[in-house]
Design a protein around this motif. Structure first.
Motif, PDB file in Angstrom:
ATOM      1  N   TYR A 223       0.837  -1.209   0.000  1.00 21.75           N
ATOM      2  CA  TYR A 223       0.000   0.000   0.000  1.00 21.75           C
ATOM      3  C   TYR A 223       0.869   1.254   0.000  1.00 21.75           C
ATOM      4  CZ  TYR A 223      -4.326  -2.573   1.006  1.00 21.75           C
ATOM      5  OH  TYR A 223      -5.424  -3.394   0.935  1.00 21.75           O
TER       6      TYR A 223
ATOM      7  N   CYS B 291      -3.967   3.539  -1.304  1.00 24.13           N
ATOM      8  CA  CYS B 291      -4.378   2.449  -2.188  1.00 24.13           C
ATOM      9  C   CYS B 291      -3.299   1.379  -2.254  1.00 24.13           C
ATOM     10  CB  CYS B 291      -4.684   2.973  -3.587  1.00 24.13           C
ATOM     11  SG  CYS B 291      -3.247   3.650  -4.446  1.00 24.13           S
TER      12      CYS B 291
ATOM     13  N   HIS C  43      -6.947  -1.432  -4.587  1.00 23.29           N
ATOM     14  CA  HIS C  43      -7.863  -1.320  -3.452  1.00 23.29           C
ATOM     15  C   HIS C  43      -7.614  -0.001  -2.732  1.00 23.29           C
ATOM     16  CE1 HIS C  43      -8.679  -2.229   1.004  1.00 23.29           C
ATOM     17  NE2 HIS C  43      -9.857  -1.992   0.430  1.00 23.29           N
ATOM     18  N   PHE C  44      -8.635   0.859  -2.696  1.00 22.32           N
ATOM     19  CA  PHE C  44      -8.542   2.140  -2.004  1.00 22.32           C
ATOM     20  C   PHE C  44      -9.235   2.037  -0.649  1.00 22.32           C
ATOM     21  CE2 PHE C  44      -7.547   3.563  -6.203  1.00 22.32           C
ATOM     22  CZ  PHE C  44      -6.850   4.755  -6.072  1.00 22.32           C
TER      23      PHE C  44
ATOM     24  N   ILE D  23     -11.021   6.717  -8.659  1.00 25.41           N
ATOM     25  CA  ILE D  23     -10.678   5.372  -8.186  1.00 25.41           C
ATOM     26  C   ILE D  23     -11.357   4.276  -8.994  1.00 25.41           C
ATOM     27  CG2 ILE D  23     -10.316   6.256  -5.855  1.00 25.41           C
ATOM     28  CD1 ILE D  23     -12.903   4.902  -5.010  1.00 25.41           C
TER      29      ILE D  23
ATOM     30  N   ALA E 153      -4.323   3.012 -10.096  1.00 25.80           N
ATOM     31  CA  ALA E 153      -3.418   2.589  -9.026  1.00 25.80           C
ATOM     32  C   ALA E 153      -2.440   1.501  -9.463  1.00 25.80           C
ATOM     33  CB  ALA E 153      -4.223   2.145  -7.808  1.00 25.80           C
TER      34      ALA E 153
END
Length: 317
Positions: free
Chosen positions: A83, A125, A130-131, A271, A276
């Motif tokens: 992350y 993220c 995945h945020f 998002i 990301a």
């Protein structure tokens, strides 16, 4: 022009130009001789970032790989366990650029906020996209003029006197947002942050150690190269923010009270895209491969180049 002057001075050459400053005519002819050279609008780069060199970045990657491997080498092979979190400021007073107007119009206006307020937003993220819920930090000592329920549900709101993050706020975010929302992820997990003092506290270090979180500070002044959110997410999010503000200002001027709802549109639009994972790839954090980094983002060492050329001239090469 100033660069040419500096190179001439470094070589010890003298020209017919006053103080070795090239003339406008020389500049026009130079562009004509080199059609592949164009005038561009540069991106702003802080002085310290401009001093970053390839050798120091390569060492940072080596240190990063060695440190994480000492904990658990499998992390570097699992994007769901990597992350990145970072803060950025979103101004209520955005610049919309040029607008259409009739020829001869003396005054051209665009309605917008007169407040210079900046709201800090912490975004986080993973390399899989995945945020976790964002955190908004409002300036001031209390919330006035709006109700907390006006904030969109998937967010964490707090405040500080200057609107910036601090050690206490970051620890709250770790405990109330990051840890609960990553509880499903295999431990240990890696959380990349910048070297800001707000991320460095005994409280944060202890909490991370007790909960299987490896808190790793990326090197200072290299976020434009190594920090995924800076590399490939924030620019898009801020562009969406400006559009959302422009749309909202047609109905009601954006204020601290309405910031969260307007920001929600920009955030959720951003998002939903596959930004990301691509940002982690472009920063070479995942997959880990510093050889693929965009070295064009590093300014060439002009001083060394000028000195080398000057030495060559003196030696008659």
């Amino acid at each position: 022009m100033l660069t040419v002057q500096s190179m001439l001075n470094a070589r010890g050459q003298t020209t017919k130009w006053p103080a070795n400053m090239p003339s406008e005519k020389w500049y026009r002819l130079f562009k004509k001789r080199h059609p592949g050279v164009v005038l561009c609008t540069p991106q702003k780069l802080g002085k310290q970032k401009a001093l970053v060199r390839k050798s120091s970045i390569m060492k940072c990657f080596a240190d990063f790989q060695a440190t994480v491997t000492d904990f658990d080498a499998s992390i570097l092979l699992d994007p769901s366990r990597i992350y990145n979190c970072d803060e950025s400021g979103f101004s209520l007073d955005t610049s919309f650029g040029k607008v259409l107007s009739f020829v001869g119009t003396k005054f051209v206006y665009q309605v917008g906020s007169e407040q210079k307020t900046m709201i800090t937003v912490l975004v986080c993220c993973s390399a899989t996209g995945h945020f976790v819920h964002p955190m908004m930090i409002y300036p001031g000592t209390q919330f006035r003029g709006f109700r907390l329920q006006e904030v969109f549900d998937d967010s964490f709101i707090t405040k500080s006197k200057n609107g910036w993050t601090n050690q206490s706020i970051f620890l709250d975010w770790l405990q109330q947002v990051f840890h609960p929302e990553t509880a499903h992820v295999k431990r240990p997990i890696l959380l990349l942050v910048d070297g800001h003092i707000s991320h460095q506290s005994i409280g944060a270090a202890t909490f991370c150690k007790d909960n299987g979180i490896i808190l790793y500070a990326l090197p200072p002044h290299a976020s434009h190269l190594m920090q995924p959110l800076d590399v490939g997410v924030f620019n898009t999010m801020k562009a969406k923010w400006r559009k959302s503000v422009k749309k909202q200002n047609e109905l009601e001027i954006v204020t601290k009270r309405t910031f969260a709802l307007v920001f929600k549109d920009a955030y959720e639009t951003t998002i939903k895209r596959d930004l990301a994972p691509q940002a982690f790839r472009n920063s070479d954090i995942y997959p880990l491969d510093p050889n693929n980094i965009e070295w064009q983002k590093i300014l060439p060492d002009i001083t060394a180049e000028v000195a080398t050329r000057a030495r060559g001239c003196r030696e008659g090469r």
